[in-house]
Design an enzyme around this catalytic site. Structure first.
Site, PDB file in Angstrom:
ATOM      1  N   ASN A 137      -3.936  21.596  96.278  1.00 55.69           N
ATOM      2  CA  ASN A 137      -3.921  20.154  96.557  1.00 55.69           C
ATOM      3  C   ASN A 137      -2.998  19.835  97.721  1.00 55.69           C
ATOM      4  O   ASN A 137      -1.959  20.467  97.909  1.00 55.69           O
ATOM      5  CB  ASN A 137      -3.481  19.374  95.310  1.00 55.69           C
TER       6      ASN A 137
ATOM      7  N   HIS B 255      -3.197  24.835 100.939  1.00 56.82           N
ATOM      8  CA  HIS B 255      -4.044  24.094 101.888  1.00 56.82           C
ATOM      9  C   HIS B 255      -3.276  23.027 102.653  1.00 56.82           C
ATOM     10  O   HIS B 255      -3.877  22.119 103.213  1.00 56.82           O
ATOM     11  CB  HIS B 255      -5.243  23.478 101.147  1.00 56.82           C
TER      12      HIS B 255
HETATM   13  P1  OAD Z   1     -13.116  20.803  93.228  1.00 57.19           P
HETATM   14  O1  OAD Z   1     -13.493  19.389  93.438  1.00 57.19           O
HETATM   15  O2  OAD Z   1     -13.989  21.860  93.807  1.00 57.19           O
HETATM   16  O3  OAD Z   1     -13.006  21.084  91.672  1.00 57.19           O
HETATM   17  C1  OAD Z   1     -12.297  20.210  90.820  1.00 57.19           C
HETATM   18  C2  OAD Z   1     -12.367  20.788  89.442  1.00 57.19           C
HETATM   19  O4  OAD Z   1     -11.582  19.952  88.603  1.00 57.19           O
HETATM   20  C3  OAD Z   1     -13.782  20.830  88.836  1.00 57.19           C
HETATM   21  O5  OAD Z   1     -14.024  22.126  88.323  1.00 57.19           O
HETATM   22  C4  OAD Z   1     -13.724  19.786  87.715  1.00 57.19           C
HETATM   23  O6  OAD Z   1     -14.485  20.161  86.582  1.00 57.19           O
HETATM   24  C5  OAD Z   1     -12.245  19.798  87.376  1.00 57.19           C
HETATM   25  N1  OAD Z   1     -11.756  18.545  86.786  1.00 57.19           N
HETATM   26  C6  OAD Z   1     -12.212  17.270  86.924  1.00 57.19           C
HETATM   27  N2  OAD Z   1     -11.449  16.415  86.230  1.00 57.19           N
HETATM   28  C7  OAD Z   1     -10.476  17.154  85.633  1.00 57.19           C
HETATM   29  C8  OAD Z   1      -9.373  16.853  84.786  1.00 57.19           C
HETATM   30  N3  OAD Z   1      -9.117  15.606  84.407  1.00 57.19           N
HETATM   31  N4  OAD Z   1      -8.588  17.871  84.352  1.00 57.19           N
HETATM   32  C9  OAD Z   1      -8.835  19.143  84.744  1.00 57.19           C
HETATM   33  N5  OAD Z   1      -9.859  19.492  85.538  1.00 57.19           N
HETATM   34  C10 OAD Z   1     -10.666  18.512  85.976  1.00 57.19           C
HETATM   35  O7  OAD Z   1     -11.599  20.959  93.719  1.00 57.19           O
HETATM   36  P2  OAD Z   1     -10.802  22.294  94.062  1.00 57.19           P
HETATM   37  O8  OAD Z   1     -11.178  23.392  93.165  1.00 57.19           O
HETATM   38  O9  OAD Z   1      -9.372  21.916  94.162  1.00 57.19           O
HETATM   39  O10 OAD Z   1     -10.152  22.487 100.341  1.00 57.19           O
HETATM   40  O11 OAD Z   1     -11.366  22.577  95.509  1.00 57.19           O
HETATM   41  C11 OAD Z   1     -10.844  23.616  96.265  1.00 57.19           C
HETATM   42  C12 OAD Z   1     -10.795  23.232  97.717  1.00 57.19           C
HETATM   43  O12 OAD Z   1     -12.088  22.793  98.156  1.00 57.19           O
HETATM   44  C13 OAD Z   1      -9.918  22.044  98.030  1.00 57.19           C
HETATM   45  O13 OAD Z   1      -8.556  22.386  98.175  1.00 57.19           O
HETATM   46  C14 OAD Z   1     -10.485  21.548  99.325  1.00 57.19           C
HETATM   47  C15 OAD Z   1     -11.939  21.592  98.974  1.00 57.19           C
HETATM   48  O14 OAD Z   1     -12.844  21.660 100.006  1.00 57.19           O
HETATM   49  C16 OAD Z   1      -9.955  22.098 101.599  1.00 57.19           C
HETATM   50  O15 OAD Z   1     -10.039  20.926 101.958  1.00 57.19           O
HETATM   51  C17 OAD Z   1      -9.597  23.230 102.513  1.00 57.19           C
END
Ligand code: OAD
Length: 251
Positions: free
Chosen positions: A109, A126
């Site tokens: 994040n 990131h």
């Molecule tokens: P994603 O949006 O890909 O995934 C978010 C995850 O959080 C999903 O698997 C949801 O199911 C989960 N989620 C939603 N609400 C939740 C809650 N209340 N508690 C726990 N989990 C929950 O986000 P990231 O995995 O962080 O990169 O994405 C990785 C990277 O892709 C980011 O850092 C960004 C993006 O493109 C860059 O900008 C370089």
């Protein structure tokens, strides 16, 4: 085969695994800030990438093509972040760090909410949306003007300023990446929280831990590519599961 568990209360096996861990590595993603009303990226209706195109907003090419659009989009997100507050999940991780011998917090994040909750020494894979740097030499700009031309210019060399975040196609900060993999290789419990586990290299971290037979817990309301491999899966929102985990550890 993992143990897909009903999340609350936290199963005693999970608490015991946590209690016996000397070094806990935690990887967080956008889901940990969802309960602070910061949109995730890939959730079907609400995720940023459902409404906006990463190719137009989060690549070096996009910034060269349309610097104003990219700057304005990040300015909007910076504004969202500045109005948001850390949620119980962020605070539970601060408390957890005080309850285990060693905790390494790694985040994808860019919102700084872990730090605002009180976590120290957060490994930001990131970058940070609140830090503004010169697009030529990456030196941090202490001040800039939001009025007038956007993006603002670097006071030293007149290049555009940009947010200090990692865009698609850019390398992750070397030191942060090194520390993150070192933690995944040496921890004796890995926690993957609120990440879709799709974006590498961050997504490789839990698998690095699993390759060493390190117990790995996933906290996420939805399934991810990690789910079938995780040692324990706690399905649910991190703002509820993490405080319950901490409460279980204290009992
Ligand atoms: P994603 O949006 O890909 O995934 C978010 C995850 O959080 C999903 O698997 C949801 O199911 C989960 N989620 C939603 N609400 C939740 C809650 N209340 N508690 C726990 N989990 C929950 O986000 P990231 O995995 O962080 O990169 O994405 C990785 C990277 O892709 C980011 O850092 C960004 C993006 O493109 C860059 O900008 C370089």
């Amino acid at each position: 085969m993992n143990q897909q568990m009903s999340s609350l209360p936290i199963p005693s096996q999970v608490i015991e695994t946590l209690r016996s861990a000397g070094h806990v590595a935690v990887l967080t993603g956008a889901g940990v800030s969802a309960e602070s009303n910061i949109p995730t990226f890939r959730d079907a209706q609400t995720g940023l990438w459902a409404k906006y195109s990463p190719e137009e907003l989060a690549t070096p090419q996009a910034f060269r093509r349309n610097p104003q659009l990219v700057w304005d989009w990040y300015a909007w997100r910076r504004e969202l972040v500045s109005r948001a507050d850390p949620n119980p999940g962020h605070f539970a991780l601060v408390e957890l760090a005080g309850l285990v011998p060693k905790l390494t917090l790694i985040t994808q994040n860019v919102d700084g909410l872990h730090q605002r909750a009180g976590s120290d020494d957060v490994i930001e894979l990131h970058g940070s949306i609140t830090r503004i740097v010169c697009s030529s030499d990456r030196r941090v700009a202490e001040t800039w003007s939001e009025a007038g031309e956007t993006p603002p210019r670097c006071p030293d060399c007149d290049s555009y300023l940009r947010p200090d975040v990692v865009w698609f196609g850019e390398a992750l900060p070397t030191q942060a990446l090194h520390r993150a993999f070192q933690a995944a290789e040496t921890c004796d419990l890995f926690l993957s929280v609120g990440t879709s586990a799709l974006v590498h290299p961050a997504a490789s971290l839990p698998f690095t831990a699993l390759e060493r037979r390190t117990p790995t817990i996933e906290i996420n309301p939805d399934e991810t590519p990690l789910t079938p491999h995780a040692t324990f899966v706690l399905p649910g929102p991190s703002g509820q599961i993490l405080p319950a985990l901490v409460a279980g550890l204290k009992n």
